[in-house]
Design a protein around this motif. Structure first.
Motif, mmCIF file in Angstrom:
data_model
loop_
_atom_site.group_PDB
_atom_site.id
_atom_site.type_symbol
_atom_site.label_atom_id
_atom_site.label_comp_id
_atom_site.label_asym_id
_atom_site.label_seq_id
_atom_site.Cartn_x
_atom_site.Cartn_y
_atom_site.Cartn_z
ATOM 1 N N LEU A 103 0.831 -1.207 0.000
ATOM 2 C CA LEU A 103 0.000 0.000 0.000
ATOM 3 C C LEU A 103 0.863 1.253 0.000
ATOM 4 O O LEU A 103 0.586 2.220 -0.718
ATOM 5 C CB LEU A 103 -0.925 -0.001 1.223
ATOM 6 C CG LEU A 103 -1.792 1.251 1.371
ATOM 7 C CD1 LEU A 103 -2.724 1.424 0.183
ATOM 8 C CD2 LEU A 103 -2.585 1.203 2.668
ATOM 9 N N TRP A 180 -6.545 1.392 -1.118
ATOM 10 C CA TRP A 180 -5.994 1.109 -2.455
ATOM 11 C C TRP A 180 -6.887 1.725 -3.537
ATOM 12 O O TRP A 180 -6.401 2.350 -4.484
ATOM 13 C CB TRP A 180 -5.890 -0.399 -2.660
ATOM 14 C CG TRP A 180 -5.235 -0.792 -3.932
ATOM 15 C CD1 TRP A 180 -5.803 -0.877 -5.178
ATOM 16 C CD2 TRP A 180 -3.855 -1.133 -4.113
ATOM 17 N NE1 TRP A 180 -4.872 -1.252 -6.106
ATOM 18 C CE2 TRP A 180 -3.679 -1.419 -5.475
ATOM 19 C CE3 TRP A 180 -2.775 -1.229 -3.236
ATOM 20 C CZ2 TRP A 180 -2.441 -1.805 -5.996
ATOM 21 C CZ3 TRP A 180 -1.544 -1.613 -3.755
ATOM 22 C CH2 TRP A 180 -1.381 -1.892 -5.117
ATOM 23 N N ASN A 192 -6.889 -4.943 -7.397
ATOM 24 C CA ASN A 192 -6.706 -4.633 -5.974
ATOM 25 C C ASN A 192 -6.182 -5.894 -5.288
ATOM 26 O O ASN A 192 -6.903 -6.887 -5.170
ATOM 27 C CB ASN A 192 -8.052 -4.210 -5.376
ATOM 28 C CG ASN A 192 -7.933 -3.734 -3.946
ATOM 29 O OD1 ASN A 192 -7.154 -4.281 -3.169
ATOM 30 N ND2 ASN A 192 -8.707 -2.729 -3.596
#
Lengths: 225, 97
Positions: A103, A180, A192
């Motif tokens: 992330l 995200w 994702n």
């Protein structure tokens, strides 16, 4: 075990990311926790491989293309033992290491600032409390409690502590999944890397990682959940 | 400055709080500065780290770690270190002496 989210969706405006974020929230809310699986182990393995494959698209060096996946079936005492084992295994921290890096790099690539975005995600005039996803507080942004608010106490203190431990880290995956999408609002959810993890929990398989390539998928036996 | 480690806290919480305390250089500060320092310390310790609203007290929100329940709350004369367990607050002492 399941329950409604604590998050008040009506206070939020996720903009372009709304369909994806609402999908993630719905999938997270629908998970029935700590029950025997309804699908085969091969489907669970596919979800873990999918997670790894998508993660490798974004951060190849920390996510291996080859995994050794073991399976463990048992009751609460075995689950508690699995949680204790992964906590003792301090050399590798999957959740706060590679998954957080994933992330972090995504944020950096897109020059994303949560502090700038967070106030815009709340409907004007909405009250700020733990039912908000984000709470702008002075010069910082903190996170609310998306829930669900599950009460593990009926399981007894030792089991409840392990269940809470596991659940809180899984909840972190959900928040990473949401963030995200906020970083890249128009990206398809298929890109994702956190969403397959939520689907793995939903499938009734609970991953534990001991190295970048070693995973155990725990599942509750049908007679002891 | 407070002596670390503080009994009962995880090594990660100890690291974060020691870093927070170091950023404040042991001086008395207001809650905003303490929260800012905590946020920086969390992000330096955990990539993409985050702080949570753990509870809301009459005088101040409690912000900290959702994993451990350890956080900060604004006290009447100092920033207090607390732990939130099952929605109840345990005071661990002042963040800074």
């Amino acid at each position: 075990m399941k329950g409604p989210l604590n998050l008040d969706r009506a206070r939020h405006n996720f903009g372009v990311a709304a369909p994806a974020v609402l999908q993630i929230l719905a999938e997270w809310e629908a998970i029935d926790w700590f029950v025997p699986p309804q699908v085969s182990g091969s489907i669970a393995e596919s979800l873990l491989h999918e997670h790894q494959s998508v993660a490798r698209l974004h951060l190849r060096e920390q996510f291996s293309g080859r995994l050794t996946i073991r399976h463990r079936t048992g009751g609460w005492s075995d689950f508690v033992a699995s949680c204790a084992e992964v906590r003792r295994h301090t050399e590798y921290d999957w959740k706060l290491g590679p998954l957080k890096d994933l992330l972090f790099r995504h944020r950096e690539r897109h020059q994303f600032s949560l502090a700038e975005l967070a106030p815009k995600l709340l409907v004007p005039g909405a009250a700020y409390d733990d039912r908000c996803l984000f709470i702008p507080f002075r010069n910082t942004v903190v996170w609310g409690h998306i829930g669900p608010l599950l009460d593990f106490r009926s399981l007894g203190s030792t089991v409840a502590e392990a269940a809470e431990f596991y659940f809180m880290y899984a909840r972190g995956d959900t928040m990473q999944s949401i963030e995200w999408q906020l970083v890249e609002p128009s990206a398809p959810v298929s890109l994702n890397p956190f969403l397959p993890l939520l689907r793995l929990y939903a499938s009734g398989y609970y991953p534990f990682a001991y190295s970048p390539t070693e995973f155990t998928l725990f599942r509750f036996a049908a007679s002891d959940s | 400055m407070r002596a670390w480690p503080l009994a009962g806290l995880s090594p990660r919480d100890q690291r974060i709080l020691a870093l927070t305390s170091g950023k404040l250089r042991g001086s008395r500060v207001d809650f905003s500065l303490a929260l800012q320092a905590l946020h920086e310390a969390v992000c330096e310790t955990i990539p993409a780290g985050r702080i949570f609203l753990l509870a809301s007290e009459a005088t101040s929100p409690v912000f900290g770690s959702a994993l451990s329940g350890v956080g900060l709350v604004e006290g009447s004369d100092a920033v207090q270190l607390v732990r939130v367990v099952a929605g109840k607050l345990q005071t661990l002492g002042r963040l800074l002496p």
